[in-house]
Design a protein around this motif. Structure first.
Motif, mmCIF file in Angstrom:
data_model
loop_
_atom_site.group_PDB
_atom_site.id
_atom_site.type_symbol
_atom_site.label_atom_id
_atom_site.label_comp_id
_atom_site.label_asym_id
_atom_site.label_seq_id
_atom_site.Cartn_x
_atom_site.Cartn_y
_atom_site.Cartn_z
ATOM 1 N N GLU A 275 0.863 -1.175 0.000
ATOM 2 C CA GLU A 275 0.000 0.000 0.000
ATOM 3 C C GLU A 275 0.900 1.226 0.000
ATOM 4 O OE1 GLU A 275 -3.332 -0.160 -0.274
ATOM 5 O OE2 GLU A 275 -3.028 -2.317 -0.438
ATOM 6 N N ARG A 276 0.825 2.028 -1.071
ATOM 7 C CA ARG A 276 1.736 3.160 -1.220
ATOM 8 C C ARG A 276 1.007 4.365 -1.809
ATOM 9 N NH1 ARG A 276 5.940 5.650 -4.110
ATOM 10 N NH2 ARG A 276 7.830 5.890 -2.813
ATOM 11 N N HIS A 277 0.940 5.428 -1.023
ATOM 12 C CA HIS A 277 0.367 6.695 -1.468
ATOM 13 C C HIS A 277 -1.058 6.517 -1.989
ATOM 14 C CE1 HIS A 277 4.676 8.481 -2.104
ATOM 15 N NE2 HIS A 277 4.469 8.038 -0.873
ATOM 16 N N GLY A 278 -1.842 5.745 -1.262
ATOM 17 C CA GLY A 278 -3.250 5.591 -1.592
ATOM 18 C C GLY A 278 -3.552 4.582 -2.678
ATOM 19 N N ARG A 279 -2.510 3.919 -3.201
ATOM 20 C CA ARG A 279 -2.714 2.913 -4.230
ATOM 21 C C ARG A 279 -2.010 1.615 -3.842
ATOM 22 N NH1 ARG A 279 -2.124 6.214 -10.031
ATOM 23 N NH2 ARG A 279 -4.323 6.829 -10.155
ATOM 24 N N SER A 280 -2.326 0.546 -4.583
ATOM 25 C CA SER A 280 -1.749 -0.766 -4.301
ATOM 26 C C SER A 280 -0.792 -1.171 -5.409
ATOM 27 C CB SER A 280 -2.849 -1.831 -4.199
ATOM 28 O OG SER A 280 -3.803 -1.502 -3.215
ATOM 29 N N LEU A 281 0.253 -1.865 -5.012
ATOM 30 C CA LEU A 281 1.197 -2.460 -5.948
ATOM 31 C C LEU A 281 1.359 -3.932 -5.606
ATOM 32 C CD1 LEU A 281 3.980 0.295 -5.866
ATOM 33 C CD2 LEU A 281 2.303 -0.064 -7.696
ATOM 34 N N LEU A 282 1.528 -4.776 -6.636
ATOM 35 C CA LEU A 282 1.791 -6.195 -6.427
ATOM 36 C C LEU A 282 3.222 -6.519 -6.851
ATOM 37 C CD1 LEU A 282 -1.288 -8.352 -7.554
ATOM 38 C CD2 LEU A 282 -0.508 -7.844 -5.237
ATOM 39 N N HIS A 283 3.875 -7.375 -6.061
ATOM 40 C CA HIS A 283 5.227 -7.817 -6.372
ATOM 41 C C HIS A 283 5.300 -9.326 -6.168
ATOM 42 C CE1 HIS A 283 6.508 -3.548 -5.801
ATOM 43 N NE2 HIS A 283 5.650 -3.586 -4.790
ATOM 44 N N ARG A 284 6.219 -9.956 -6.886
ATOM 45 C CA ARG A 284 6.542 -11.351 -6.640
ATOM 46 C C ARG A 284 7.993 -11.439 -6.174
ATOM 47 N NH1 ARG A 284 5.309 -17.135 -9.173
ATOM 48 N NH2 ARG A 284 7.051 -18.250 -8.235
ATOM 49 N N ALA A 285 8.185 -12.039 -5.006
ATOM 50 C CA ALA A 285 9.525 -12.265 -4.478
ATOM 51 C C ALA A 285 9.933 -13.703 -4.746
ATOM 52 C CB ALA A 285 9.557 -11.986 -2.979
ATOM 53 N N ASP A 286 11.150 -13.885 -5.244
ATOM 54 C CA ASP A 286 11.698 -15.206 -5.545
ATOM 55 C C ASP A 286 12.861 -15.460 -4.587
ATOM 56 O OD1 ASP A 286 13.060 -17.428 -6.541
ATOM 57 O OD2 ASP A 286 12.559 -16.947 -8.620
ATOM 58 N N PRO A 287 12.644 -16.259 -3.527
ATOM 59 C CA PRO A 287 13.724 -16.489 -2.552
ATOM 60 C C PRO A 287 14.948 -17.152 -3.160
ATOM 61 C CG PRO A 287 11.602 -17.228 -1.688
ATOM 62 C CD PRO A 287 11.397 -16.931 -3.133
ATOM 63 N N ALA A 288 14.761 -18.027 -4.124
ATOM 64 C CA ALA A 288 15.906 -18.724 -4.710
ATOM 65 C C ALA A 288 16.814 -17.751 -5.451
ATOM 66 C CB ALA A 288 15.429 -19.822 -5.651
ATOM 67 N N ARG A 289 16.221 -16.803 -6.161
ATOM 68 C CA ARG A 289 17.006 -15.838 -6.927
ATOM 69 C C ARG A 289 17.259 -14.546 -6.145
ATOM 70 N NH1 ARG A 289 13.740 -18.290 -10.887
ATOM 71 N NH2 ARG A 289 14.913 -19.097 -12.688
ATOM 72 N N ARG A 290 16.642 -14.426 -4.981
ATOM 73 C CA ARG A 290 16.755 -13.211 -4.177
ATOM 74 C C ARG A 290 16.386 -11.985 -5.012
ATOM 75 N NH1 ARG A 290 20.010 -13.747 0.445
ATOM 76 N NH2 ARG A 290 20.828 -11.627 0.190
ATOM 77 N N SER A 291 15.223 -12.089 -5.673
ATOM 78 C CA SER A 291 14.797 -11.011 -6.566
ATOM 79 C C SER A 291 13.336 -10.663 -6.296
ATOM 80 C CB SER A 291 14.962 -11.433 -8.025
ATOM 81 O OG SER A 291 14.136 -12.533 -8.334
ATOM 82 N N VAL A 292 12.969 -9.439 -6.667
ATOM 83 C CA VAL A 292 11.598 -8.955 -6.541
ATOM 84 C C VAL A 292 11.186 -8.366 -7.882
ATOM 85 C CG1 VAL A 292 10.025 -7.405 -5.337
ATOM 86 C CG2 VAL A 292 11.928 -8.434 -4.093
ATOM 87 N N ALA A 293 10.036 -8.782 -8.385
ATOM 88 C CA ALA A 293 9.540 -8.294 -9.673
ATOM 89 C C ALA A 293 8.146 -7.710 -9.490
ATOM 90 C CB ALA A 293 9.497 -9.429 -10.694
ATOM 91 N N LEU A 294 7.879 -6.600 -10.158
ATOM 92 C CA LEU A 294 6.566 -5.970 -10.122
ATOM 93 C C LEU A 294 5.575 -6.792 -10.942
ATOM 94 C CD1 LEU A 294 5.061 -3.379 -9.122
ATOM 95 C CD2 LEU A 294 5.542 -2.409 -11.380
ATOM 96 N N VAL A 295 4.386 -7.030 -10.384
ATOM 97 C CA VAL A 295 3.315 -7.726 -11.088
ATOM 98 C C VAL A 295 2.366 -6.669 -11.656
ATOM 99 C CG1 VAL A 295 1.408 -9.359 -10.883
ATOM 100 C CG2 VAL A 295 3.505 -9.701 -9.542
#
Length: 685
Positions: free
Chosen positions: A272-292
């Protein structure tokens, strides 16, 4: 899928079968039903509560049949969580007599007590093998999360940590080879629109996956956590024997909640950021975060499904909610308003001492400047969203501008903003409301002689406080189920809210009486000039009725013109007729008070007032972003004097990181209540 929707003016539980495209109504309780879930064997669960919010969990088969108690022998109480394993083990938490008790047993069988915790606590989840139970306490305490065995043995106690850190438990990792089979409800026992544990219409899998899970032992148990560390939120996991391991590569500047993907390989994060929502996918194996990718707006709920599908409930200020499947799975049609709603929807940033204050502004078509209603959110740990709101729609359609201010203390703007109370409890927020009002008047968007306040719960508290602290600024105020006397409310509110008060004020009313008095609306009654409408509930345990009665007596003694409306409900009512009664009364009250206070708004060039235009929505908007005395009299009525009607829609907001009981907010759970009809039903039906 199990979800809640409107049924003749009351919130009830429905099921949806995607293979047939049909819905079935599950509950028909006179007081409505909000909390629901669905387990791996397609049993539909709901919380059967009385008018005081006390009750127990029940379930029935997805396709209908007799309903049964979830566990035998559990005393009635307020819902504090439901957790279900693939093998049919059930854990429930209920609150009563100042504490929370957790019970466990086989579905429909006899319950046994796991533990009792004094004060507020929530059931955060149960591991797929049923060997670990997570309980959430005060997030900033040294017992933020406790992990227990079913016999009550303490396996781990996890504290909030240094630097003002807080810690929350979000759920255990799904079992191997049983994607999507473990389900838990939210902290108050509610569920989101993603409570799907099998593809609707598919045959239920009755295999007890517990044996397969137990082969891996404790090494396969992993509890997802989110912790606050200074000015960021970081995902972490807890494992038996190894403790907490933080994912420092997975940090966010504003509040988040998260859940495991069914394949165990990733984590879906809703920010929840500045009145809007964002989705992310975190990949523990790759230690990465990608915006959905999702459309700009608010996600009221989101969940990953087996096979790569993603379900979410999306809305914006200009567009009513709709359910979305990224794989095209048929989801229930929502009988909300068609298309976009009227008004110009935009974001406004007002300079402030701790950074710019973000507001969501909705302007009526053809009227500038407009009479304005500041719709004040509750909490305080909550925020207004770029989301459809039936109250906003009604006010804008009636010719009012609506201003929703995310004042200091709100979520969605980071820990520092959430902690900012430099002028004291309530007084800081009142200062922000006044600053935004002055900014909008200066811009020529709202009328200086016709501004009002409307808030529910803690928002109602701020409305009353502002009316007394800044009497020259506000021309009317509506306070629904408010705190009117901070010390009196502390004495009779729930344990969680007493703890909240003590954190905010720095102690109890006996320890810091001056702080409570300075921030109490009742202390400023003699300065109130605006007429007030006060709505209160006879069974309210969060904003108790007696402290409201005391405030009303003080208003009468001070000669302040006011009206009172009493509801025979608790703090969280699920009967749409009560919502409609309050909406009608409040809009009529504001129309009378604001329309007569000055000249009509001037017409915007080239546009006709009152005409519905295509709505515009840009809640980020605004290049300035970051980078006379009332007459004496009273009127008291009951909601039972109202007309019968059905609610159009009621969005129930929820802060993903704070349990509802730790805030004064209008309602609980991530749930949307809407008129519902099947796709094939005719308009006449």
């Amino acid at each position: 899928m199990a979800f809640t929707a409107d049924a003749e003016g009351r919130c009830q539980v429905f099921t949806w079968d995607a293979t047939t495209g049909r819905a079935r109504q599950v509950t028909d309780r006179p007081g409505g039903t909000l909390h629901c879930a669905i387990d791996h064997d397609a049993r539909v669960w709901w919380f059967d509560e009385d008018a005081d919010g006390r009750g127990h969990w029940r379930f029935r088969p997805f396709d209908g049949g007799e309903d049964r108690p979830g566990l035998e022998g559990v005393p009635d109480g307020a819902p504090r969580g439901l957790a279900l394993t693939p093998g049919g083990t059930v854990a429930v938490a209920t609150a009563a007599d100042g504490g929370t008790t957790v019970h466990i047993g086989r579905r429909g069988g006899r319950a046994r007590t796991v533990t009792r915790v004094e004060g507020h606590a929530v059931l955060a989840g149960i591991s797929p093998d049923g060997r670990h139970i997570a309980i959430g306490g005060p997030a900033g305490s040294d017992r933020a999360v406790t992990v227990l065995s079913p016999d009550g043995t303490v396996r781990a106690v996890l504290g909030g940590g240094p630097h003002g850190g807080e810690l929350w438990a979000l759920g255990f990792r799904p079992p191997r080879g049983a994607a999507g089979h473990t389900h838990r409800t939210g902290s108050a026992g509610g569920t989101d629109s993603s409570g799907i544990t099998r593809e609707p219409g598919a045959a239920a899998d009755h295999t007890d996956h517990g044996d397969a899970v137990r082969e891996h032992g404790d090494a396969d148990t992993e509890l997802l956590l989110v912790r606050q560390d200074r000015d960021r939120y970081v995902l972490a996991v807890w494992r038996p024997g190894t403790g907490i391991r933080s994912w420092e590569w997975c940090a966010f500047d504003t509040e988040i909640t998260a859940s495991w993907y069914p394949d165990r390989a990733g984590v879906l994060i809703r920010q929840e950021r500045h009145g809007r929502s964002l989705l992310h996918r975190a990949d523990p194996a790759r230690r990465s975060v990608a915006l959905v990718p999702t459309p700009p707006g608010t996600l009221l709920a989101a969940a990953a499904r087996p096979g790569g599908d993603l379900h979410y409930l999306w809305t914006s200020a200009a567009q009513p909610p709709r359910m979305v499947s990224t794989a095209g799975t048929p989801l229930p049609p929502l009988g909300t308003v068609e298309g976009t709603v009227p008004g110009d929807h935009r974001g406004v940033w007002t300079p402030g001492p701790d950074g710019p204050v973000h507001s969501l502004l909705a302007l009526p078509d053809g009227i500038l400047p407009a009479p304005a209603v500041f719709l004040v959110h509750g909490g305080p740990a909550d925020h207004d969203r770029d989301a459809y709101d039936g109250v906003v729609h009604s006010l804008v359609a009636s010719g009012f501008a609506v201003v929703r201010v995310n004042y200091r203390g709100s979520t969605g703007y980071g820990p520092r903003w959430r902690r900012a109370y430099p002028d004291g409890v309530g007084l800081t927020q009142v200062r922000d409301l006044a600053a935004v009002r002055a900014d909008l008047v200066r811009r020529g968007l709202v009328r200086a002689d016709a501004t009002a306040l409307w808030g529910s719960s803690w928002g109602g508290y701020l409305a009353l406080l502002a009316a007394g602290v800044d009497p020259a600024l506000w021309h009317a105020a509506v306070a629904v189920k408010p705190v009117a006397d901070c010390a009196a409310a502390h004495r009779t509110a729930t344990p969680a809210l007493r703890a909240l008060d003590e954190r905010l004020f720095g102690g109890t009313p006996d320890q810091v009486p001056e702080a409570y008095a300075r921030s109490s609306p009742v202390s400023h009654v003699s300065r109130v000039r605006a007429p007030l409408l006060v709505v209160a509930a006879e069974r309210d345990d969060k904003c108790p009725p007696e402290q409201v009665r005391g405030y009303l007596r003080a208003l009468a003694r001070a000669g302040v013109r006011h009206e009172a409306l009493w509801l025979d409900t608790g703090h969280d009512g699920y009967d749409g007729r009560d919502h409609v009664a309050v909406l009608r009364r409040a809009i009529g009250f504001l129309d009378h008070e604001l329309r007569r206070t000055g000249r009509p708004g001037s017409r915007a060039p080239g546009r006709r007032a009152g005409r519905v235009q295509t709505s515009r929505s840009d809640p980020e908007g605004d290049p300035g972003g970051p980078p006379a005395a009332a007459a004496t009299g009273t009127c008291t009525t009951s909601a039972h004097d109202r007309e019968e009607d059905t609610v159009q829609k009621d969005v129930i907001n929820n802060d993903p990181l704070a349990g509802d009981e730790e805030n004064r907010k209008p309602s609980v759970g991530i749930t949307i209540t809407i008129p519902f009809r099947n796709a094939e039903d005719s308009e006449e039906d």
